[in-house]
Design a protein around this motif. Structure first.
Motif, PDB file in Angstrom:
ATOM      1  N   ASP A 383      -4.044   5.137  -1.445  1.00 31.01           N
ATOM      2  CA  ASP A 383      -4.705   4.079  -2.197  1.00 31.01           C
ATOM      3  C   ASP A 383      -5.723   4.655  -3.170  1.00 31.01           C
ATOM      4  OD1 ASP A 383      -3.266   2.240  -0.821  1.00 31.01           O
ATOM      5  OD2 ASP A 383      -4.870   1.659   0.530  1.00 31.01           O
ATOM      6  N   PHE A 384      -6.212   5.857  -2.884  1.00 31.47           N
ATOM      7  CA  PHE A 384      -7.307   6.415  -3.674  1.00 31.47           C
ATOM      8  C   PHE A 384      -6.852   6.829  -5.073  1.00 31.47           C
ATOM      9  CE2 PHE A 384     -10.490   9.474  -5.011  1.00 31.47           C
ATOM     10  CZ  PHE A 384     -11.664   8.855  -4.630  1.00 31.47           C
ATOM     11  N   LEU A 385      -5.737   7.550  -5.176  1.00 36.02           N
ATOM     12  CA  LEU A 385      -5.239   7.996  -6.480  1.00 36.02           C
ATOM     13  C   LEU A 385      -3.968   7.281  -6.907  1.00 36.02           C
ATOM     14  CD1 LEU A 385      -5.824  11.868  -6.534  1.00 36.02           C
ATOM     15  CD2 LEU A 385      -7.203  10.074  -7.573  1.00 36.02           C
ATOM     16  N   GLY A 386      -3.291   6.623  -5.986  1.00 37.93           N
ATOM     17  CA  GLY A 386      -2.105   5.870  -6.338  1.00 37.93           C
ATOM     18  C   GLY A 386      -0.841   6.407  -5.690  1.00 37.93           C
ATOM     19  N   HIS A 387       0.285   5.796  -6.043  1.00 38.17           N
ATOM     20  CA  HIS A 387       1.600   6.181  -5.548  1.00 38.17           C
ATOM     21  C   HIS A 387       2.403   6.761  -6.704  1.00 38.17           C
ATOM     22  CE1 HIS A 387       1.608   3.239  -1.867  1.00 38.17           C
ATOM     23  NE2 HIS A 387       0.457   3.864  -2.017  1.00 38.17           N
ATOM     24  N   VAL A 388       3.084   7.870  -6.449  1.00 35.00           N
ATOM     25  CA  VAL A 388       3.892   8.500  -7.495  1.00 35.00           C
ATOM     26  C   VAL A 388       5.332   8.653  -7.019  1.00 35.00           C
ATOM     27  CG1 VAL A 388       1.987   9.674  -8.643  1.00 35.00           C
ATOM     28  CG2 VAL A 388       3.117  10.788  -6.711  1.00 35.00           C
ATOM     29  N   HIS A 424       4.018   1.101  -9.255  1.00 32.96           N
ATOM     30  CA  HIS A 424       3.160  -0.082  -9.060  1.00 32.96           C
ATOM     31  C   HIS A 424       2.125  -0.263 -10.171  1.00 32.96           C
ATOM     32  CE1 HIS A 424       4.871   0.230  -5.063  1.00 32.96           C
ATOM     33  NE2 HIS A 424       4.139   1.271  -4.755  1.00 32.96           N
ATOM     34  N   MET A 425       2.541  -0.271 -11.415  1.00 33.67           N
ATOM     35  CA  MET A 425       1.580  -0.427 -12.496  1.00 33.67           C
ATOM     36  C   MET A 425       0.812  -1.737 -12.369  1.00 33.67           C
ATOM     37  SD  MET A 425       1.744   2.337 -14.117  1.00 33.67           S
ATOM     38  CE  MET A 425       0.666   1.919 -15.466  1.00 33.67           C
ATOM     39  N   ASP A 426      -0.488  -1.665 -12.698  1.00 32.39           N
ATOM     40  CA  ASP A 426      -1.405  -2.815 -12.674  1.00 32.39           C
ATOM     41  C   ASP A 426      -1.645  -3.366 -11.269  1.00 32.39           C
ATOM     42  OD1 ASP A 426      -1.462  -2.538 -15.379  1.00 32.39           O
ATOM     43  OD2 ASP A 426      -0.447  -4.405 -15.846  1.00 32.39           O
ATOM     44  N   PHE A 427      -1.245  -2.638 -10.252  1.00 32.47           N
ATOM     45  CA  PHE A 427      -1.478  -3.071  -8.872  1.00 32.47           C
ATOM     46  C   PHE A 427      -2.779  -2.414  -8.428  1.00 32.47           C
ATOM     47  CE2 PHE A 427       0.417  -5.865  -6.206  1.00 32.47           C
ATOM     48  CZ  PHE A 427       0.917  -5.425  -5.002  1.00 32.47           C
ATOM     49  N   ALA A 428      -3.874  -3.162  -8.463  1.00 28.67           N
ATOM     50  CA  ALA A 428      -5.211  -2.574  -8.297  1.00 28.67           C
ATOM     51  C   ALA A 428      -5.369  -1.821  -6.982  1.00 28.67           C
ATOM     52  CB  ALA A 428      -6.270  -3.670  -8.395  1.00 28.67           C
ATOM     53  N   GLN A 432      -3.531   3.033  -9.590  1.00 29.83           N
ATOM     54  CA  GLN A 432      -2.495   3.760 -10.313  1.00 29.83           C
ATOM     55  C   GLN A 432      -2.973   4.268 -11.666  1.00 29.83           C
ATOM     56  OE1 GLN A 432      -2.381   0.331 -10.052  1.00 29.83           O
ATOM     57  NE2 GLN A 432      -2.971   0.174 -12.194  1.00 29.83           N
ATOM     58  N   ASN A 433      -3.956   3.618 -12.256  1.00 28.08           N
ATOM     59  CA  ASN A 433      -4.403   4.088 -13.565  1.00 28.08           C
ATOM     60  C   ASN A 433      -5.104   5.438 -13.462  1.00 28.08           C
ATOM     61  OD1 ASN A 433      -6.413   2.790 -12.106  1.00 28.08           O
ATOM     62  ND2 ASN A 433      -7.560   2.184 -13.920  1.00 28.08           N
ATOM     63  N   ILE A 434      -5.616   5.807 -12.281  1.00 29.69           N
ATOM     64  CA  ILE A 434      -6.286   7.098 -12.110  1.00 29.69           C
ATOM     65  C   ILE A 434      -5.268   8.234 -12.073  1.00 29.69           C
ATOM     66  CG2 ILE A 434      -7.758   8.478 -10.613  1.00 29.69           C
ATOM     67  CD1 ILE A 434      -9.156   6.228 -12.224  1.00 29.69           C
ATOM     68  N   ALA A 435      -4.205   8.080 -11.280  1.00 30.00           N
ATOM     69  CA  ALA A 435      -3.165   9.115 -11.265  1.00 30.00           C
ATOM     70  C   ALA A 435      -2.582   9.306 -12.659  1.00 30.00           C
ATOM     71  CB  ALA A 435      -2.064   8.745 -10.270  1.00 30.00           C
ATOM     72  N   GLU A 449       6.469   2.677 -13.649  1.00 30.46           N
ATOM     73  CA  GLU A 449       7.182   1.554 -13.037  1.00 30.46           C
ATOM     74  C   GLU A 449       6.469   0.263 -13.440  1.00 30.46           C
ATOM     75  OE1 GLU A 449       9.018   1.350  -8.685  1.00 30.46           O
ATOM     76  OE2 GLU A 449       6.872   0.917  -8.670  1.00 30.46           O
ATOM     77  N   ILE A 450       6.931  -0.341 -14.527  1.00 28.89           N
ATOM     78  CA  ILE A 450       6.249  -1.509 -15.076  1.00 28.89           C
ATOM     79  C   ILE A 450       6.829  -2.822 -14.570  1.00 28.89           C
ATOM     80  CG2 ILE A 450       5.627  -0.271 -17.180  1.00 28.89           C
ATOM     81  CD1 ILE A 450       7.833  -2.018 -18.595  1.00 28.89           C
ATOM     82  N   PHE A 451       7.994  -2.773 -13.881  1.00 24.86           N
ATOM     83  CA  PHE A 451       8.679  -4.010 -13.491  1.00 24.86           C
ATOM     84  C   PHE A 451       8.912  -3.982 -11.993  1.00 24.86           C
ATOM     85  CE2 PHE A 451      12.385  -7.007 -14.854  1.00 24.86           C
ATOM     86  CZ  PHE A 451      11.573  -8.105 -14.671  1.00 24.86           C
ATOM     87  N   GLN A 452       8.325  -4.965 -11.299  1.00 27.51           N
ATOM     88  CA  GLN A 452       8.456  -5.066  -9.848  1.00 27.51           C
ATOM     89  C   GLN A 452       8.186  -6.512  -9.462  1.00 27.51           C
ATOM     90  OE1 GLN A 452       5.881  -2.467  -7.195  1.00 27.51           O
ATOM     91  NE2 GLN A 452       7.804  -1.333  -7.163  1.00 27.51           N
ATOM     92  N   TYR A 453       8.774  -6.935  -8.324  1.00 30.12           N
ATOM     93  CA  TYR A 453       8.700  -8.333  -7.849  1.00 30.12           C
ATOM     94  C   TYR A 453       8.856  -9.335  -8.998  1.00 30.12           C
ATOM     95  CZ  TYR A 453       3.863  -6.740  -8.436  1.00 30.12           C
ATOM     96  OH  TYR A 453       2.719  -6.131  -8.905  1.00 30.12           O
ATOM     97  N   HIS A 454       9.763  -9.038  -9.940  1.00 33.40           N
ATOM     98  CA  HIS A 454      10.107  -9.903 -11.075  1.00 33.40           C
ATOM     99  C   HIS A 454       8.939 -10.128 -12.029  1.00 33.40           C
ATOM    100  CE1 HIS A 454      14.054 -10.847  -9.417  1.00 33.40           C
ATOM    101  NE2 HIS A 454      13.483 -11.072  -8.261  1.00 33.40           N
TER     102      HIS A 454
END
Length: 702
Positions: A383-388, A424-428, A432-435, A449-454
């Motif tokens: 959660d700290f730096l994000g998922h890659v 998970h772009m824009d998923f606070a 993700q913006n830090i990684a 990954e800009i498109f998820q859960y429609h």
């Protein structure tokens, strides 16, 4: 205060950790049974019968009190004994005895005929204390072991990210009302053909009688891996999946061209779906008693994207493959969803890995016709730096003793010929913006990954495009955490289709993302992903078309986007299957240009209220360099950089607060490794800040 003290007393009498699950979902069985309940489970990623709870299952357990066993946990599932009730269609009265002292509500869900979603809330009046008895009636209960881990009933203290505990002393079930009658059977023999080639093709189907009930799948249905279990009855979950399915009942199954079953005679609604290049078929059929009932379905490949060089893929799903025997089943799902490139991801945290792959690189690839499956990874993941995300490399790249060195992983993935992206772009929650901020200046990010859960999540992607980075658009369904494989997909254009060629084209920006529409787009005849080098004042001729199979939706809007701004939008009075957009611009400055289209269907996502689900598509950019200048936005970039620098300064000293996804496994280790990583992080951030400060100077220079 007494209520709080009572809750604390309960908690103090519990073991610090009742269990340590060793699987991705955090599922384990509890020693709590009755004459009607033969299995009780706790699970961390609780997604069943419409109930969604992310929690720490290690807090669940059973304690002795006064000679009685008290069950406790945040979210609990129950398998009803088959000898009491199995595959019924009847009302069931439920009596639950629980301690209400620390609760103001609880939720229950059950296996119900006719629908997938069956979640109900019970309100507890303020000031309620001690043991209380609650009664409610389940309408059209089925109890056919279709819930997660073959459960039939579930109960939780909350929804989404919950941490309150339930304490349960007893649950009783009573069959009431009249049981539904079932007709004698006939034999269904379903064949699904591609209309032109007349070959059998795999697809996703639903089969519903006049009451909405779906007969249980037979072994002819393909098994789908759902965390540690395998299911044939597949839920299209309203919250995460549903946007196109035409029937109220969202229970479905996957079949590989042929399906046979003895089912009650009568009239049925048959639904067949096979990805957005094919129509969604809904047809009434009749099964006659005691007879063979051949049903032949011919699906037309209406939008043949491979004939244009476009091959759809999903860059983010989790399936384990212990050996090569898993391949035929896994690729059957890819064919059923019409996913030509299906990346199967191992997953890691700071302690361990899940969904492991038996082989990587070319050895991990498997092909049938023009469909491939291959190995990838979601790791590192905090959660700290994000998922890659990484795919196409020759091995699982993982440094468990240097877990926060995302940079080390990205460099090794690229060295091995793979591609690397941010999920998970824009998923606070995932920072993700830090990684992205740290790795983009090192040219380590190929796609986002800009498109998820429609939902299209564009803010951070647009920001980094406006800083001059060239980042390809990708879509990932994230099964089993989010949507079914192929719910959203990445279309990539290749000359000759192989996994390596698909990755290379994605890296080059030859992609668009979609959950239904297709897009043709060019600037001065140059396709998606191209970089045009022009002189100031030259004409830019932008041409685009969106098109869709009408049974998926009709298109209503199309937008030309330049540096994140809509410079032209077409809005139709009535939805159509095609939408055209043309614009002539003068090349007065360097920029990036993209196209977005979407249809009529849309609704907000409850568990992430900032997002809206739509049938939509978005291209990667075409880049326009005027007089050799970079494609950053002189107007927007300085403010973006200021915000990034402020955010990175916060991260340098930010405490590790939240649990990682596997809350029962990794938080202690993650926090320990973050403390060790902190000096390197501060230096890395300072160096990255210097990059952005210098870039800002370049951008604002006259």
């Amino acid at each position: 205060m007494k209520k709080i003290l009572l809750s604390l007393c309960w908690l103090l009498t519990l073991p610090a950790f009742a269990h340590h699950p060793d699987n991705a979902s955090g599922t384990f069985e509890l020693d709590w049974h009755t004459s009607q309940i033969d299995k009780t489970i706790a699970t961390g990623v609780f997604q069943t019968m419409g109930l969604r709870v992310d929690n720490d299952p290690s807090r669940a357990g059973v304690k002795e009190e006064g000679g009685e066993k008290i069950l406790y946990g945040i979210a609990l599932g129950f398998s009803i004994a088959d000898q009491f009730a199995f595959d019924i269609d009847q009302q069931v009265k439920v009596t639950v005895e629980l301690n209400a002292s620390n609760l103001n509500e609880f939720f229950y869900a059950y296996d119900r005929n006719g629908v997938v979603e069956s979640v109900h809330r019970v309100e507890i009046p303020e000031g309620t204390k001690g043991w209380q008895t609650y009664e409610f009636v389940l309408d059209r209960a089925r109890f056919a072991n279709r819930g997660y881990s073959e459960t039939d009933f579930a109960i939780s203290a909350g929804l989404d990210m919950s941490n309150k505990l339930l304490f349960i002393r007893d649950i009783q079930f009573e069959l009431i009302g009249k049981a539904a009658n079932h007709n004698p059977t006939g034999n269904l023999q379903l064949n699904i053909f591609e209309k032109k080639s007349k070959e059998r093709i795999a697809a996703q189907i639903g089969l519903y009688d006049a009451t909405g009930r779906m007969p249980l799948p037979t072994e002819n249905a393909i098994e789908l891996q759902f965390f540690e279990t395998k299911v044939r009855s597949v839920e299209i979950r309203e919250e995460l999946d549903q946007i196109n399915w035409p029937n109220k009942n969202h229970y479905t199954m996957y079949v590989d061209g042929f399906y046979q079953a003895n089912i009650p005679a009568g009239k049925y609604t048959l639904v067949v779906m096979k990805g957005p290049e094919y129509p969604i078929l809904q047809k009434e059929i009749e099964i006659k008693e005691g007879k063979e009932n051949p049903i032949n379905i011919h699906l037309e490949h209406v939008l043949d994207m491979p004939s244009k060089g476009w091959y759809s893929g999903d860059v983010h799903n989790h399936f384990s493959r212990q050996n090569a025997t898993a391949n035929p089943n896994q690729i059957a799902h890819a064919r059923a969803a019409d996913l030509h490139m299906h990346w199967l991801y191992a997953l890691g945290n700071s302690v361990t890995t899940h969904f492991d792959q038996y082989a990587w690189g070319k050895e991990g690839q498997y092909k049938e016709k023009d469909y491939f499956i291959a190995s990838g990874q979601e790791d590192p993941r905090t959660d700290f730096l994000g998922h890659v995300l990484a795919m196409g490399q020759n091995e699982f790249v993982r440094y468990p003793d240097e877990y926060f060195h995302y940079d080390k992983v990205s460099k090794e993935v690229h060295k091995q010929g793979g591609v690397f992206g941010v999920a998970h772009m824009d998923f606070a929650q995932f920072q993700q913006n830090i990684a992205l901020a740290m790795l983009a200046p090192e040219n380590e990010i190929d796609f986002v990954e800009i498109f998820q859960y429609h939902s299209l999540n564009l803010n951070d992607w647009y920001a980094f495009l406006n800083l001059g980075f060239k980042l390809s658009a990708a879509a990932g369904s994230d099964w089993p955490y989010m949507s079914l494989p192929g719910a959203v997909r990445t279309f990539v254009k290749v000359d000759e289709f192989t996994p390596d060629a698909w990755n290379k084209a994605l890296q080059e920006g030859k992609s668009f993302v979609s959950n239904g529409p297709m897009i043709d787009f060019n600037v001065n005849g140059q396709d998606i992903g191209s970089t045009l080098k022009v002189k100031k004042g030259e004409n830019l001729s932008i041409k685009a078309k969106g098109y869709i199979v009408p049974s998926w939706d009709l298109l209503k809007y199309a937008s030309i986007i330049v540096n994140g701004d809509v410079v032209k939008e077409v809005e139709l009075e009535k939805g159509q299957k095609e939408i055209d957009i043309d614009l002539e611009l003068s090349a007065d400055k360097s920029c990036w240009i993209a196209i977005k289209v979407h249809g009529e269907k849309a609704h907000d996502i409850v568990f992430q209220s900032d997002f809206t689900k739509r049938v939509q598509a978005h291209t990667s950019p075409i880049y326009v360099e005027v007089d050799g200048q970079p494609t950053w936005s002189k107007e927007k970039a300085p403010q973006i950089i200021d915000m990034l620098i402020e955010r990175m300064d916060q991260v340098k000293e930010m405490k590790y607060e939240r649990h990682d996804n596997e809350a029962w496994e990794s938080p202690d280790r993650t926090e320990e490794m973050l403390d060790a990583f902190r000096p390197y992080l501060r230096t890395w951030i300072d160096q990255t800040k210097e990059f952005y400060i210098n870039r800002k100077k370049e951008i604002v220079r006259p």
